[in-house]
Design a protein around this motif. Structure first.
Motif, mmCIF file in Angstrom:
data_model
loop_
_atom_site.group_PDB
_atom_site.id
_atom_site.type_symbol
_atom_site.label_atom_id
_atom_site.label_comp_id
_atom_site.label_asym_id
_atom_site.label_seq_id
_atom_site.Cartn_x
_atom_site.Cartn_y
_atom_site.Cartn_z
ATOM 1 N N PRO A 231 22.021 34.964 36.321
ATOM 2 C CA PRO A 231 22.359 34.577 37.470
ATOM 3 C C PRO A 231 23.984 34.522 37.425
ATOM 4 O O PRO A 231 24.469 33.570 36.263
ATOM 5 N N LEU A 232 24.986 34.914 38.234
ATOM 6 C CA LEU A 232 26.692 34.634 38.187
ATOM 7 C C LEU A 232 26.389 34.254 39.435
ATOM 8 O O LEU A 232 26.415 34.798 40.798
ATOM 9 N N ALA A 233 27.457 33.193 40.180
ATOM 10 C CA ALA A 233 28.055 32.357 41.002
ATOM 11 C C ALA A 233 28.593 32.044 41.017
ATOM 12 O O ALA A 233 29.715 31.788 39.881
ATOM 13 N N LEU A 234 29.878 33.744 41.495
ATOM 14 C CA LEU A 234 30.726 34.164 41.427
ATOM 15 C C LEU A 234 32.270 32.870 42.244
ATOM 16 O O LEU A 234 31.558 32.717 43.377
ATOM 17 N N ARG A 235 33.009 32.891 41.615
ATOM 18 C CA ARG A 235 33.641 31.414 42.286
ATOM 19 C C ARG A 235 35.197 31.943 42.354
ATOM 20 O O ARG A 235 36.203 31.733 42.253
ATOM 21 N N TYR A 236 35.206 33.296 43.499
ATOM 22 C CA TYR A 236 36.586 33.804 43.643
ATOM 23 C C TYR A 236 37.305 32.365 44.174
ATOM 24 O O TYR A 236 38.346 33.108 44.489
ATOM 25 N N ASP A 237 36.806 31.377 44.593
ATOM 26 C CA ASP A 237 38.096 30.427 45.415
ATOM 27 C C ASP A 237 38.815 29.667 44.646
ATOM 28 O O ASP A 237 39.483 28.881 44.849
ATOM 29 N N ARG A 238 38.258 30.092 42.925
ATOM 30 C CA ARG A 238 39.017 29.853 42.076
ATOM 31 C C ARG A 238 39.909 30.787 41.903
ATOM 32 O O ARG A 238 40.712 30.047 40.892
ATOM 33 N N LYS A 239 40.034 31.425 42.355
ATOM 34 C CA LYS A 239 41.471 32.270 41.539
ATOM 35 C C LYS A 239 42.808 32.226 42.224
ATOM 36 O O LYS A 239 43.178 32.013 43.492
ATOM 37 N N GLN A 240 43.642 32.162 41.667
ATOM 38 C CA GLN A 240 44.874 31.417 41.288
ATOM 39 C C GLN A 240 45.726 33.440 41.449
ATOM 40 O O GLN A 240 46.012 33.782 40.613
ATOM 41 N N GLY A 241 46.341 33.590 42.999
ATOM 42 C CA GLY A 241 47.186 34.970 43.361
ATOM 43 C C GLY A 241 46.559 35.295 43.253
ATOM 44 O O GLY A 241 45.295 36.259 43.928
ATOM 45 N N PRO A 242 47.324 37.091 43.959
ATOM 46 C CA PRO A 242 46.370 37.787 44.433
ATOM 47 C C PRO A 242 45.268 38.786 43.253
ATOM 48 O O PRO A 242 45.736 38.614 42.265
ATOM 49 N N SER A 243 44.333 39.672 44.255
ATOM 50 C CA SER A 243 43.640 40.306 43.082
ATOM 51 C C SER A 243 44.450 41.724 42.652
ATOM 52 O O SER A 243 44.920 42.377 43.327
ATOM 53 N N LYS A 244 43.755 42.395 41.597
ATOM 54 C CA LYS A 244 44.814 43.077 40.790
ATOM 55 C C LYS A 244 43.666 44.435 41.163
ATOM 56 O O LYS A 244 44.163 45.174 40.091
ATOM 57 N N LEU A 245 42.442 44.125 41.649
ATOM 58 C CA LEU A 245 41.994 45.673 42.406
ATOM 59 C C LEU A 245 42.450 46.589 42.818
ATOM 60 O O LEU A 245 43.156 45.648 44.131
ATOM 61 N N LYS A 246 42.541 48.026 43.343
ATOM 62 C CA LYS A 246 43.258 48.610 43.925
ATOM 63 C C LYS A 246 42.185 49.868 44.290
ATOM 64 O O LYS A 246 41.457 50.515 43.805
ATOM 65 N N LEU A 247 41.804 49.587 45.650
ATOM 66 C CA LEU A 247 40.337 49.885 46.405
ATOM 67 C C LEU A 247 40.734 51.171 46.257
ATOM 68 O O LEU A 247 39.774 51.692 45.397
ATOM 69 N N ARG A 248 41.643 51.862 46.469
ATOM 70 C CA ARG A 248 40.761 53.825 46.353
ATOM 71 C C ARG A 248 41.362 53.708 44.598
ATOM 72 O O ARG A 248 40.319 54.878 44.658
ATOM 73 N N ARG A 249 42.291 53.383 44.285
ATOM 74 C CA ARG A 249 42.023 54.147 42.885
ATOM 75 C C ARG A 249 41.144 53.244 42.102
ATOM 76 O O ARG A 249 40.607 54.062 41.675
ATOM 77 N N THR A 250 40.411 52.265 42.448
ATOM 78 C CA THR A 250 39.268 51.898 42.585
ATOM 79 C C THR A 250 37.660 53.090 42.067
ATOM 80 O O THR A 250 36.902 53.739 41.153
ATOM 81 N N LEU A 251 37.990 53.770 43.129
ATOM 82 C CA LEU A 251 36.889 54.107 43.796
ATOM 83 C C LEU A 251 36.596 55.198 43.071
ATOM 84 O O LEU A 251 35.717 56.305 42.897
ATOM 85 N N GLY A 252 37.628 55.792 43.178
ATOM 86 C CA GLY A 252 38.236 57.250 42.384
ATOM 87 C C GLY A 252 37.969 57.241 41.207
ATOM 88 O O GLY A 252 37.440 57.746 40.382
ATOM 89 N N GLN A 253 38.642 55.768 40.061
ATOM 90 C CA GLN A 253 37.630 55.584 39.162
ATOM 91 C C GLN A 253 36.647 55.961 38.880
ATOM 92 O O GLN A 253 35.743 56.958 37.534
ATOM 93 N N TYR A 254 35.462 54.977 39.890
ATOM 94 C CA TYR A 254 34.233 55.291 39.603
ATOM 95 C C TYR A 254 33.487 56.682 39.687
ATOM 96 O O TYR A 254 32.476 57.065 39.185
ATOM 97 N N LEU A 255 33.830 57.731 40.303
ATOM 98 C CA LEU A 255 33.608 58.685 41.156
ATOM 99 C C LEU A 255 33.397 59.947 40.096
ATOM 100 O O LEU A 255 32.867 60.510 39.353
ATOM 101 N N LYS A 256 34.671 59.720 39.314
ATOM 102 C CA LYS A 256 34.995 60.539 37.974
ATOM 103 C C LYS A 256 34.456 59.700 36.803
ATOM 104 O O LYS A 256 34.382 61.261 36.007
ATOM 105 N N LEU A 257 34.233 58.748 36.339
ATOM 106 C CA LEU A 257 33.274 58.426 35.530
ATOM 107 C C LEU A 257 32.019 59.446 35.793
ATOM 108 O O LEU A 257 31.810 59.787 34.702
ATOM 109 N N LEU A 258 31.252 58.706 36.806
ATOM 110 C CA LEU A 258 30.421 59.210 37.225
ATOM 111 C C LEU A 258 30.213 61.130 36.845
ATOM 112 O O LEU A 258 29.238 61.399 36.148
ATOM 113 N N VAL A 259 31.274 61.662 37.607
ATOM 114 C CA VAL A 259 31.129 63.059 37.017
ATOM 115 C C VAL A 259 30.927 63.396 35.899
ATOM 116 O O VAL A 259 30.486 64.569 35.260
ATOM 117 N N ARG A 260 32.110 62.839 35.255
ATOM 118 C CA ARG A 260 32.313 63.090 33.560
ATOM 119 C C ARG A 260 31.123 62.398 32.695
ATOM 120 O O ARG A 260 30.944 62.777 31.293
#
Length: 271
Positions: A231-260
């Motif tokens: 089990p992991l209790a993610l502590r996102y409240d500790r994060k300093q600064g903005p997220s580096k995750l780009k939603l649209r790009r990451t979704l595209g990467q997941y779908l491309k990976l699945l097809v590949r």
């Protein structure tokens, strides 16, 4: 008997690789502009090093801040080693660089841990990960989606993406024992990574973004690993600064990976 216990029981045949798991933990931290978070995280890793044998590999992925200088300053007696990218190459290349650096120094009884450098992951779980591998697992994942796991501190959009991806990959891919496919906090048996690296070489990780964590699991599954989750209790409240995750790009990467993955042939020989 739990799913993890059943998996371990079915793989209980004698295996020299699984007999020795008491060595050092090589902790890989891919870091891009984490000047603020790194001192806190290194302090927590130094506390873990009081009872765990650790080497920390900070991969500075072309940061524009003082991330590399902070890492090189270290913390107390913590063994910190810094590998630099001259320019930002993305999470996938940073993980690849860190794994290769760790494997060059790792012994057969060592483990390699990958965790985020933004202080959202608890270094205290390294002991749990080591125990899982000592018990027979080849990969141990810190999971938000097993009993005791928690991702409530993450932003709603990120929670939706992680949970949606977990459901998609769980139904579309045959990887036994995994609920949290996108977790960035994992431990690997060093000998397992070495076998996979010997086969794929520079192609071990080809994805540049967050999909690299899923890609690595998909390639390692050809080694028939036993996978456990803690089990992991993610502590996102500790994060300093903005997220580096780009939603649209990451979704595209997941779908491309699945097809590949569906179109790619299995390795031509047993790994």
């Amino acid at each position: 008997m739990s799913a993890n216990e059943t998996a371990l029981a079915t793989r209980a045949e004698p295996d020299r690789e699984r007999a020795r798991t008491t060595g050092r933990a090589h902790v890989v931290l891919p870091a891009f502009n984490e000047e603020t978070a790194l001192p806190v995280l290194l302090e927590r890793l130094a506390e873990a090093a009081l009872t765990e044998e650790l080497t920390v590999w900070v991969v500075d992925d072309g940061s524009s801040d003082r991330s590399a200088a902070v890492a090189e300053a270290g913390f107390g007696g913590l063994d910190v080693r810094v590998v630099r990218h001259a320019v930002n190459l993305g999470l996938g290349r940073a993980v690849q660089t860190g794994l290769r650096a760790a494997l060059e120094k790792a012994q057969d009884d060592d483990i390699v841990v990958v965790m985020d450098a933004d202080d959202t992951h608890d270094p205290g779980l390294i002991r749990r990960l080591r125990e899982e591998i000592a018990g027979g697992a080849d990969v141990a994942i810190c999971s938000r989606f097993v009993p005791g796991g928690d991702d409530r501190t993450a932003p709603p959009v990120r929670r939706l993406l992680s949970r949606g991806a977990a459901g998609l990959f769980r139904h579309a891919l045959a990887v036994e024992g995994v609920r949290d496919f996108t977790s960035g906090y994992r431990a690997y048996r060093a000998t397992l990574l070495a076998r996979a690296s010997a086969h794929w070489g520079e192609r071990l990780i080809e994805e540049q973004g967050f999909a690299c964590m899923v890609e690595l699991l998909l390639k390692l599954r050809h080694c028939s690993p036993v996978i456990a989750e803690v089990p992991l209790a993610l502590r996102y409240d500790r994060k300093q600064g903005p997220s580096k995750l780009k939603l649209r790009r990451t979704l595209g990467q997941y779908l491309k990976l699945l097809v590949r993955d569906r179109l790619s042939p299995a390795p031509y020989r047993k790994l």
